[in-house]
Design a protein around this motif. Structure first.
Motif, PDB file in Angstrom:
ATOM      1  N   PRO A  65     -34.842 -18.451 -52.579  1.00 49.74           N
ATOM      2  CA  PRO A  65     -35.571 -18.816 -51.360  1.00 49.74           C
ATOM      3  C   PRO A  65     -35.109 -17.947 -50.196  1.00 49.74           C
ATOM      4  O   PRO A  65     -34.063 -17.291 -50.265  1.00 49.74           O
ATOM      5  CB  PRO A  65     -35.156 -20.278 -51.145  1.00 49.74           C
ATOM      6  CG  PRO A  65     -33.787 -20.367 -51.750  1.00 49.74           C
ATOM      7  CD  PRO A  65     -33.827 -19.466 -52.954  1.00 49.74           C
ATOM      8  N   GLN A  71     -31.550 -25.852 -46.312  1.00 52.23           N
ATOM      9  CA  GLN A  71     -31.943 -26.278 -47.650  1.00 52.23           C
ATOM     10  C   GLN A  71     -31.719 -25.203 -48.712  1.00 52.23           C
ATOM     11  O   GLN A  71     -31.541 -25.538 -49.892  1.00 52.23           O
ATOM     12  CB  GLN A  71     -33.413 -26.695 -47.642  1.00 52.23           C
ATOM     13  CG  GLN A  71     -33.687 -27.937 -46.800  1.00 52.23           C
ATOM     14  CD  GLN A  71     -35.141 -28.353 -46.839  1.00 52.23           C
ATOM     15  OE1 GLN A  71     -35.969 -27.695 -47.448  1.00 52.23           O
ATOM     16  NE2 GLN A  71     -35.441 -29.460 -46.188  1.00 52.23           N
ATOM     17  N   ALA A  72     -31.726 -23.952 -48.308  1.00 52.62           N
ATOM     18  CA  ALA A  72     -31.547 -22.869 -49.282  1.00 52.62           C
ATOM     19  C   ALA A  72     -30.232 -22.989 -50.036  1.00 52.62           C
ATOM     20  O   ALA A  72     -30.126 -22.584 -51.200  1.00 52.62           O
ATOM     21  CB  ALA A  72     -31.618 -21.516 -48.576  1.00 52.62           C
ATOM     22  N   ASP A  74     -28.939 -25.516 -51.315  1.00 48.92           N
ATOM     23  CA  ASP A  74     -29.030 -26.472 -52.416  1.00 48.92           C
ATOM     24  C   ASP A  74     -29.880 -25.958 -53.571  1.00 48.92           C
ATOM     25  O   ASP A  74     -30.025 -26.649 -54.591  1.00 48.92           O
ATOM     26  CB  ASP A  74     -29.616 -27.797 -51.910  1.00 48.92           C
ATOM     27  CG  ASP A  74     -28.736 -28.438 -50.837  1.00 48.92           C
ATOM     28  OD1 ASP A  74     -27.499 -28.348 -50.971  1.00 48.92           O
ATOM     29  OD2 ASP A  74     -29.296 -29.007 -49.879  1.00 48.92           O
ATOM     30  N   HIS A  75     -30.426 -24.756 -53.420  1.00 44.15           N
ATOM     31  CA  HIS A  75     -31.268 -24.180 -54.476  1.00 44.15           C
ATOM     32  C   HIS A  75     -30.408 -23.912 -55.711  1.00 44.15           C
ATOM     33  O   HIS A  75     -29.311 -23.368 -55.626  1.00 44.15           O
ATOM     34  CB  HIS A  75     -31.909 -22.889 -53.962  1.00 44.15           C
ATOM     35  CG  HIS A  75     -32.911 -22.290 -54.901  1.00 44.15           C
ATOM     36  ND1 HIS A  75     -32.558 -21.452 -55.936  1.00 44.15           N
ATOM     37  CD2 HIS A  75     -34.263 -22.401 -54.944  1.00 44.15           C
ATOM     38  CE1 HIS A  75     -33.642 -21.068 -56.580  1.00 44.15           C
ATOM     39  NE2 HIS A  75     -34.689 -21.636 -55.997  1.00 44.15           N
ATOM     40  N   ARG A  76     -30.921 -24.296 -56.856  1.00 43.63           N
ATOM     41  CA  ARG A  76     -30.151 -24.162 -58.101  1.00 43.63           C
ATOM     42  C   ARG A  76     -29.734 -22.711 -58.365  1.00 43.63           C
ATOM     43  O   ARG A  76     -28.610 -22.436 -58.779  1.00 43.63           O
ATOM     44  CB  ARG A  76     -30.990 -24.687 -59.267  1.00 43.63           C
ATOM     45  CG  ARG A  76     -30.272 -24.694 -60.597  1.00 43.63           C
ATOM     46  CD  ARG A  76     -31.143 -25.348 -61.656  1.00 43.63           C
ATOM     47  NE  ARG A  76     -30.484 -25.377 -62.945  1.00 43.63           N
ATOM     48  CZ  ARG A  76     -31.016 -25.897 -64.042  1.00 43.63           C
ATOM     49  NH1 ARG A  76     -32.234 -26.432 -63.987  1.00 43.63           N
ATOM     50  NH2 ARG A  76     -30.352 -25.888 -65.177  1.00 43.63           N
TER      51      ARG A  76
END
Length: 210
Positions: A65, A71-72, A74-76
């Protein structure tokens, strides 16, 4: 008295017991016909042939992302990539040159894995040994990586390989690189493995500091 034979045997034993160098190769181009992506695959193959433990990350498959410092994180894919960078002895960044600098996907990748913040989050790049492989359209864009390399040195105390690879469309035929690029690639990777081995036993650890 210790003989030369004893010393030689000790040296062999030390070499045999040393774990292989762990190298993370990151292909940063999103172009399906990317030249720098070919450089990444070539480097990974050569490193494996030389006994390194190689992990290859292709951003075309991961699609990180955009960095938003929220929030980026938390990206897998971001979490996995940060872990891969931390555990590597050396990192190879293969990237395209656009507008006289490395492509935005490369910068985004460094930003998203290089941020420090809440919940104990720390940049993954501190003290990393980094090698650059670049591909561009013009022969005289070979210094385009210098801006990012400099910032990684200043921010994260990265050590940059003094050798790098730069290729253009003129250096490939049917996906095969010219002899000159091939020789440069081999020397660059030889230096990467030698310096990564020497740096693996460093006693210092860096953080955000001047």
């Amino acid at each position: 008295m210790i003989s030369d034979k004893d010393l030689a045997e000790d040296k062999d034993n030390l070499g045999a017991s040393a774990p292989p160098i762990s190298v993370l190769v990151i292909s940063c181009s999103l172009d399906p016909l990317s030249q720098s992506r070919l450089l990444a695959f070539d480097a990974a193959r050569r490193l494996e042939d030389q006994g390194a433990r190689v992990e290859l990350v292709d951003l075309q498959e991961m699609m990180l992302p955009a960095f938003d410092n929220a929030q980026a994180h938390d990206h897998r894919g971001v979490i996995g990539l940060k872990r891969a960078i931390v555990r590597a002895d050396a990192v190879v960044i293969a990237a395209p040159v656009y507008n006289w600098s490395l492509g935005s996907a490369t910068k985004n990748m460094v930003e998203i894995t290089g941020a420090t913040g809440e919940n104990g989050r720390k940049a993954a790049w501190f003290d990393k040994f980094v090698t650059f492989l670049c591909a561009g359209g013009l022969p005289h864009s070979y210094t385009a990586y210098a801006g990012l390399a400099s910032s990684m040195t200043l921010d994260f105390k990265c050590i940059i390989n003094p050798y790098m690879v730069y290729a253009t469309d003129r250096d490939t035929t049917d996906g095969v690189f010219s002899e000159g690029v091939s020789q440069r690639m081999q020397k660059t990777l030889d230096v990467a493995l030698e310096l990564a081995a020497a740096l693996r036993n460093r006693t210092y650890s860096s953080d955000w500091e001047i």
